[in-house]
Design a protein around this motif. Structure first.
Motif, PDB file in Angstrom:
ATOM      1  N   CYS A  70       0.801  -1.233   0.000  1.00  0.00           N
ATOM      2  CA  CYS A  70       0.000   0.000   0.000  1.00  0.00           C
ATOM      3  C   CYS A  70       0.829   1.276   0.000  1.00  0.00           C
ATOM      4  N   GLU A  71       1.951   1.284   0.728  1.00  0.00           N
ATOM      5  CA  GLU A  71       2.651   2.543   0.942  1.00  0.00           C
ATOM      6  C   GLU A  71       3.118   3.205  -0.353  1.00  0.00           C
ATOM      7  N   PRO A  72       3.621   2.441  -1.342  1.00  0.00           N
ATOM      8  CA  PRO A  72       4.030   3.110  -2.585  1.00  0.00           C
ATOM      9  C   PRO A  72       2.882   3.846  -3.279  1.00  0.00           C
ATOM     10  N   TYR A  73       1.647   3.329  -3.122  1.00  0.00           N
ATOM     11  CA  TYR A  73       0.515   3.994  -3.761  1.00  0.00           C
ATOM     12  C   TYR A  73       0.238   5.350  -3.118  1.00  0.00           C
ATOM     13  N   PHE A  74       0.466   5.460  -1.812  1.00  0.00           N
ATOM     14  CA  PHE A  74       0.098   6.687  -1.119  1.00  0.00           C
ATOM     15  C   PHE A  74       1.098   7.809  -1.340  1.00  0.00           C
ATOM     16  N   THR A  75       2.171   7.529  -2.085  1.00  0.00           N
ATOM     17  CA  THR A  75       3.066   8.610  -2.482  1.00  0.00           C
ATOM     18  C   THR A  75       2.533   9.345  -3.714  1.00  0.00           C
ATOM     19  N   ARG A  76       1.519   8.762  -4.364  1.00  0.00           N
ATOM     20  CA  ARG A  76       0.924   9.387  -5.543  1.00  0.00           C
ATOM     21  C   ARG A  76      -0.235  10.301  -5.130  1.00  0.00           C
ATOM     22  N   PRO A  77      -0.661  11.187  -6.012  1.00  0.00           N
ATOM     23  CA  PRO A  77      -1.905  11.924  -5.756  1.00  0.00           C
ATOM     24  C   PRO A  77      -3.068  10.940  -5.638  1.00  0.00           C
ATOM     25  N   LEU A  78      -4.013  11.229  -4.748  1.00  0.00           N
ATOM     26  CA  LEU A  78      -5.125  10.311  -4.525  1.00  0.00           C
ATOM     27  C   LEU A  78      -5.913  10.049  -5.806  1.00  0.00           C
ATOM     28  N   SER A  79      -5.917  11.018  -6.723  1.00  0.00           N
ATOM     29  CA  SER A  79      -6.664  10.834  -7.965  1.00  0.00           C
ATOM     30  C   SER A  79      -6.047   9.764  -8.861  1.00  0.00           C
ATOM     31  N   GLU A  80      -4.810   9.354  -8.569  1.00  0.00           N
ATOM     32  CA  GLU A  80      -4.137   8.350  -9.387  1.00  0.00           C
ATOM     33  C   GLU A  80      -4.173   6.967  -8.747  1.00  0.00           C
ATOM     34  N   ILE A  81      -4.773   6.855  -7.572  1.00  0.00           N
ATOM     35  CA  ILE A  81      -4.779   5.583  -6.858  1.00  0.00           C
ATOM     36  C   ILE A  81      -6.027   4.799  -7.241  1.00  0.00           C
ATOM     37  N   SER A  82      -5.832   3.530  -7.600  1.00  0.00           N
ATOM     38  CA  SER A  82      -6.937   2.647  -7.946  1.00  0.00           C
ATOM     39  C   SER A  82      -7.199   1.694  -6.780  1.00  0.00           C
ATOM     40  N   LEU A  83      -8.399   1.792  -6.197  1.00  0.00           N
ATOM     41  CA  LEU A  83      -8.757   0.868  -5.129  1.00  0.00           C
ATOM     42  C   LEU A  83      -8.748  -0.571  -5.625  1.00  0.00           C
ATOM     43  N   GLY A  84      -9.259  -0.775  -6.844  1.00  0.00           N
ATOM     44  CA  GLY A  84      -9.290  -2.123  -7.398  1.00  0.00           C
ATOM     45  C   GLY A  84      -7.894  -2.700  -7.554  1.00  0.00           C
ATOM     46  N   GLU A  85      -6.954  -1.863  -8.026  1.00  0.00           N
ATOM     47  CA  GLU A  85      -5.583  -2.334  -8.207  1.00  0.00           C
ATOM     48  C   GLU A  85      -4.926  -2.645  -6.870  1.00  0.00           C
ATOM     49  N   VAL A  86      -5.152  -1.784  -5.866  1.00  0.00           N
ATOM     50  CA  VAL A  86      -4.590  -2.037  -4.538  1.00  0.00           C
ATOM     51  C   VAL A  86      -5.161  -3.325  -3.958  1.00  0.00           C
ATOM     52  N   THR A  87      -6.487  -3.491  -4.073  1.00  0.00           N
ATOM     53  CA  THR A  87      -7.132  -4.698  -3.554  1.00  0.00           C
ATOM     54  C   THR A  87      -6.601  -5.936  -4.247  1.00  0.00           C
ATOM     55  N   PHE A  88      -6.430  -5.860  -5.569  1.00  0.00           N
ATOM     56  CA  PHE A  88      -5.906  -6.993  -6.330  1.00  0.00           C
ATOM     57  C   PHE A  88      -4.502  -7.375  -5.845  1.00  0.00           C
ATOM     58  N   LYS A  89      -3.640  -6.393  -5.656  1.00  0.00           N
ATOM     59  CA  LYS A  89      -2.273  -6.691  -5.211  1.00  0.00           C
ATOM     60  C   LYS A  89      -2.249  -7.192  -3.773  1.00  0.00           C
ATOM     61  N   LEU A  90      -3.185  -6.727  -2.960  1.00  0.00           N
ATOM     62  CA  LEU A  90      -3.283  -7.257  -1.595  1.00  0.00           C
ATOM     63  C   LEU A  90      -3.640  -8.739  -1.628  1.00  0.00           C
ATOM     64  N   PHE A  91      -4.575  -9.124  -2.507  1.00  0.00           N
ATOM     65  CA  PHE A  91      -4.930 -10.534  -2.624  1.00  0.00           C
ATOM     66  C   PHE A  91      -3.740 -11.359  -3.115  1.00  0.00           C
ATOM     67  N   GLN A  92      -2.988 -10.803  -4.074  1.00  0.00           N
ATOM     68  CA  GLN A  92      -1.801 -11.509  -4.560  1.00  0.00           C
ATOM     69  C   GLN A  92      -0.797 -11.720  -3.443  1.00  0.00           C
TER      70      GLN A  92
ATOM     71  N   TRP B 139     -10.928   7.812  -4.161  1.00  0.00           N
ATOM     72  CA  TRP B 139     -10.939   7.727  -2.699  1.00  0.00           C
ATOM     73  C   TRP B 139     -11.853   8.797  -2.110  1.00  0.00           C
ATOM     74  N   ALA B 140     -11.709  10.028  -2.577  1.00  0.00           N
ATOM     75  CA  ALA B 140     -12.531  11.109  -2.041  1.00  0.00           C
ATOM     76  C   ALA B 140     -14.006  10.903  -2.363  1.00  0.00           C
ATOM     77  N   THR B 141     -14.294  10.266  -3.487  1.00  0.00           N
ATOM     78  CA  THR B 141     -15.678  10.016  -3.872  1.00  0.00           C
ATOM     79  C   THR B 141     -16.285   8.866  -3.077  1.00  0.00           C
ATOM     80  N   ALA B 142     -15.493   7.817  -2.863  1.00  0.00           N
ATOM     81  CA  ALA B 142     -16.019   6.604  -2.234  1.00  0.00           C
ATOM     82  C   ALA B 142     -16.114   6.717  -0.715  1.00  0.00           C
TER      83      ALA B 142
END
Length: 553
Positions: free
Chosen positions: A366-388, A425-428
């Protein structure tokens, strides 16, 4: 073992695989080894095929093999946890367009299913299909009261064709189970069983009609989504009649702009709509690609979606729904420890996993994603990598969560297509927070208790007798306990915590029974929300006792 009757079909599949040079994939997986024997008897692939990426070659091969294999590829594309990204992306592009069958044949099948002449059923019927897919095709019609409808009718002999191809897939799955080096993790026979279940559900148009009816009820008079009406009098297992709707596919950006649709508002509404379906209704459209999700072009200032094709719908067990919502909230708050705890508490991972190691793994993802702007973060992609990542820690495969993950990826992809700078993130987050506040509020808890207390009261008279019988058996030494070695290990790990928690747990259970009795017999005391105040106070103390028992574990 593959039957002799399946050999011609199997040989045709082998020929197509070799024509598209997919034997490379087979060799890499160490299965279907007979291809090596017959490979020299087939010509080399055409130059244009040889230079194609492997994912594209696989997609074209499935298309050539026929509608059932197209559907197989579509379903397989939802299992991104098992497929390389390049193959998953190509399979997701499979278009479910196949040659139509004659309209006259469709007309005859509709009359046979509904038991009436077509002229008695419909004022007009267009024999030219609007669309033709692998399982069914769609015709336009008009009822006698003037309303426009569409009729979905199953393809002729489709059930028998699917049964034959399922048997073949089972044979191929058995080969993969035997030869694939990671068969224990991939579980090919489980994948085939999942595909078989999905296909059989899609063969029952009565089931699809029920899905559409429930989704329509959930969003009746909604400004967010419109679901066409089901005409039950004109629907059976093999025929489905729906209100005809018109709209713009969500990926037709030029048409949306020409209609004056606010794409930013539409993208944000799509994200909110997904979380509403999942966490408010626990019933979500699980095949949300642009062909099935349109936009109502008549509403430009406040656009809404139009849902189509309800063959694949998703829902979650109540416990998974809670833990998934908590996971999202922990992710929003970057609480990696809580994410690790939730995976174990939910039973998705075994209890012997070290939480500090799991927390470190979550943080690494997760931490590498949070270095990006929130508008560039994909919840689906993070969830997928967490499952992996979690698969390394003995994650138990959760098919219902995989379907949800696939839908989340579809929704996020649609949202970013409509509005590339959307902040998922801000929308959800506010939507999920609001739903959780309402679902787990005191009012919601009181409502749940009011529905459960009569059940507890009905069982209350039996409790003293059962408790007496259990105590008597224990005193006389007749009580039998059957525990496996795995249970003993778990008890050994948790025995100290359990000893500390047993007293408040028993106290809470006694109070819970008392609250049920007070609910039944306290008819004259003060009330709140229709429940006797004495019962509510006792229930609160019982809940506190249970919380203390849990905290001591």
């Amino acid at each position: 073992m593959t039957s002799v009757r399946q050999l011609p079909r199997l040989l045709r599949i082998a020929a197509v695989l070799l024509r598209y040079r997919l034997d490379e994939l087979v060799d890499a997986a160490h299965l279907f080894r007979p291809l090596k024997i017959i490979r020299p008897f087939f010509p080399k692939p055409r130059a244009d095929i040889a230079v194609m990426p492997r994912g594209e070659r696989l997609r074209l091969a499935l298309t050539e093999l026929g509608p059932i294999f197209v559907k197989f590829g579509q379903i397989l594309s939802t299992r991104r946890d098992l497929l390389p990204p390049d193959i998953a992306e190509q399979l997701a592009l499979l278009q479910d367009q196949v040659a139509p069958f004659p309209g006259a044949q469709a007309l005859a099948m509709i009359e046979a299913a509904l038991g009436k002449p077509i002229a008695e059923l419909y004022a007009a019927f267009d024999q030219k299909p609007l669309a033709s897919a692998s399982i069914a095709q769609v015709h336009a019609a008009r009822l006698h009261d003037g309303r426009e409808v569409v009729i979905k009718v199953l393809r002729p002999n489709i059930a028998a064709r699917i049964q034959q191809d399922i048997q073949l897939l089972q044979a191929l799955g058995a080969l993969a189970q035997r030869w694939h080096p990671n068969a224990d993790k991939v579980r090919p026979l489980d994948i085939v069983a999942e595909i078989e279940n999905t296909l059989r559900n899609e063969l029952d148009l009565q089931r699809e009609a029920a899905n559409a009816s429930v989704l329509r009820r959930n969003f009746l008079n909604s400004d967010d989504m419109y679901v066409p009406e089901v005409f039950w009098s004109h629907s059976k297992e093999s025929v489905l009649t729906l209100e005809r709707v018109r709209g713009i596919p969500t990926d037709d950006l030029r048409a949306l702009d020409a209609a004056g649709i606010d794409r930013i508002a539409l993208a944000e509404k799509g994200v909110r709509l997904f979380y509403t379906q999942v966490f408010r209704d626990n019933f979500f459209h699980a095949d949300a690609h642009p062909g099935n999700i349109w936009v109502d072009a008549t509403r430009t200032a406040d656009p809404r979606f139009i849902a189509l094709d309800f063959g694949i719908m998703g829902s979650l067990p109540r416990a998974d729904q809670f833990y998934l919502a908590e996971n999202f909230m922990a992710m929003f708050n970057r609480d990696y420890r809580r994410i690790a705890e939730l995976h174990v508490e939910a039973g998705w991972m075994p209890s012997h996993i070290r939480l500090d190691e799991l927390e470190a793994g979550v943080r690494t993802i997760c931490e590498p994603y949070f270095t990006r702007p929130l508008s560039e973060i994909s919840l689906g992609e993070v969830t997928f990598k967490l499952f992996q990542m979690a698969r390394r820690y003995e994650l138990t495969l959760q098919p219902q969560l995989i379907l949800l993950q696939k839908t989340l990826l579809n929704i996020e992809g649609m949202g970013r297509l409509l509005h590339p700078q959307i902040d998922i993130w801000a929308t959800a987050k506010p939507v999920l927070e609001k739903i959780l506040r309402e679902r787990y509020s005191w009012r919601a808890t009181a409502k749940m208790l009011r529905t459960r207390i009569p059940e507890w009261i009905a069982g209350a008279p039996e409790m003293p007798g059962l408790l007496h019988a259990a105590l008597k058996k224990s005193v006389e030494g007749q009580h039998e306990v059957r525990i496996t070695s795995a249970d003993l290990r778990a008890l050994s790990d948790a025995s100290r915590a359990n000893r500390r928690s047993v007293v408040p747990a028993l106290f809470g259970a006694a109070l819970l029974l008392s609250a049920a009795v007070l609910f039944a017999f306290d008819q004259h005391g003060p009330r709140w929300l229709g429940v006797p105040l004495s019962s509510e106070v006792t229930m609160v103390v019982a809940l506190i006792a249970f919380v203390r028992a849990r905290a001591r574990r």
